[in-house]
Scaffold this active site. Sequence first.
Site, PDB file in Angstrom:
ATOM      1  N   CYS A 116      66.914  24.660  73.926  1.00 44.03           N
ATOM      2  CA  CYS A 116      68.122  24.190  74.351  1.00 44.03           C
ATOM      3  C   CYS A 116      68.758  23.299  73.273  1.00 44.03           C
ATOM      4  O   CYS A 116      69.223  23.960  72.237  1.00 44.03           O
ATOM      5  CB  CYS A 116      68.026  23.224  75.750  1.00 44.03           C
ATOM      6  SG  CYS A 116      69.328  22.931  76.364  1.00 44.03           S
ATOM      7  N   HIS A 164      65.292  27.083  79.918  1.00 42.25           N
ATOM      8  CA  HIS A 164      64.094  25.982  79.818  1.00 42.25           C
ATOM      9  C   HIS A 164      62.646  26.484  80.306  1.00 42.25           C
ATOM     10  O   HIS A 164      62.544  26.385  81.387  1.00 42.25           O
ATOM     11  CB  HIS A 164      64.542  24.691  80.442  1.00 42.25           C
ATOM     12  CG  HIS A 164      65.298  23.758  79.829  1.00 42.25           C
ATOM     13  ND1 HIS A 164      65.150  22.941  78.855  1.00 42.25           N
ATOM     14  CD2 HIS A 164      66.671  23.774  79.893  1.00 42.25           C
ATOM     15  CE1 HIS A 164      65.998  22.305  78.370  1.00 42.25           C
ATOM     16  NE2 HIS A 164      67.322  22.727  79.148  1.00 42.25           N
ATOM     17  N   GLU A 196      59.849  25.379  80.050  1.00 39.04           N
ATOM     18  CA  GLU A 196      59.239  24.336  80.402  1.00 39.04           C
ATOM     19  C   GLU A 196      59.320  23.652  81.751  1.00 39.04           C
ATOM     20  O   GLU A 196      58.629  23.145  82.048  1.00 39.04           O
ATOM     21  CB  GLU A 196      58.907  23.093  79.165  1.00 39.04           C
ATOM     22  CG  GLU A 196      60.252  22.095  79.319  1.00 39.04           C
ATOM     23  CD  GLU A 196      61.513  22.892  78.680  1.00 39.04           C
ATOM     24  OE1 GLU A 196      61.558  23.997  78.293  1.00 39.04           O
ATOM     25  OE2 GLU A 196      62.622  21.904  78.520  1.00 39.04           O
TER      26      GLU A 196
END
Lengths: 222, 76
Positions: A87, A195, A197
């Site tokens: 990002c 994302h 994660e």
Amino acid sequence: MKTAVIVFPGSNCDRDLAVALREVTGTEPAMVWHGETDLPEGVGLVAVPGGFSYGDYLRSGAIAARSPVMRAVVEGANKGLPVLGVCNGFQVLTEAGLLPGALMRNAGLNFVCRDVPLVVDNAQTSFTARYEAGETIRVPVAHHDGNYFADAETLDRLEGEGRVAFRYGEDVNGSARNIAGLINAAGNVLGMMPHPERRIEGAHGGTDGRRLFEGLVEAVGA
Amino acid sequence: MKVRIFVTLKPGVLDPQGRAIHHALGSLGFEGVDDVRAGKLFEIEVADTTTDEQLDGMCRQLLANTVIENYRIERL
């Protein structure tokens, strides 16, 4: 394996990345403040997190890319150190010149915050080794400036060299050729807007992002 | 010495912000607006000894992203 997460003023996904790295490596990552001039000794993987570094002043990622720690990251990356930018981290890596092109305001002008289908374009990278080429995964995006731009010649070259790691499975932000994630020529740097994660354990609503970290740690941690 | 630096999107690079401003001008009733491109203006105070090369370096290394933007330097 020792890992590091870079922290800028305005980063807000640094701890999510740290959790993902700790989960797959079993070791607490070093959190490295933007003012540091060196990376910790023996770091084998650097993650540049999402957020709004320096308030997105000037351009997203522009000021962060010129911070002291990024000089060390660029130097390391040029010597083969694996670097993952997510990002705002992707924006920082393009601004730092580690990846080509630029991330502009979303074509629809809206901040886009939702799960998106992501197609694995190249599964031969150390970042995507645990995925199948052509596989569609679901990972969230949360960004205002994710509209990938590069000139047609650069896009042709990137596609020809297999540098597109991920593409959006639908139009998300107006990105050229739906590019969501890119690797550098040497294959040790990945920048991506979605994302991974945020999808590493069941409670997140899916684990599609976890394999990126597992594959990466396996590929570089030996 | 004061320097003005104009940073504008390269021709052909889509400008969604300019497009939204264009629409807003239309909805305010201003007719005949064919296009709007948004850019940035920097007003910088520099030493009189600052060279063109130094100003150019400031633009290339930070003020403009030359992948998508052009810049123009104006000494006042």
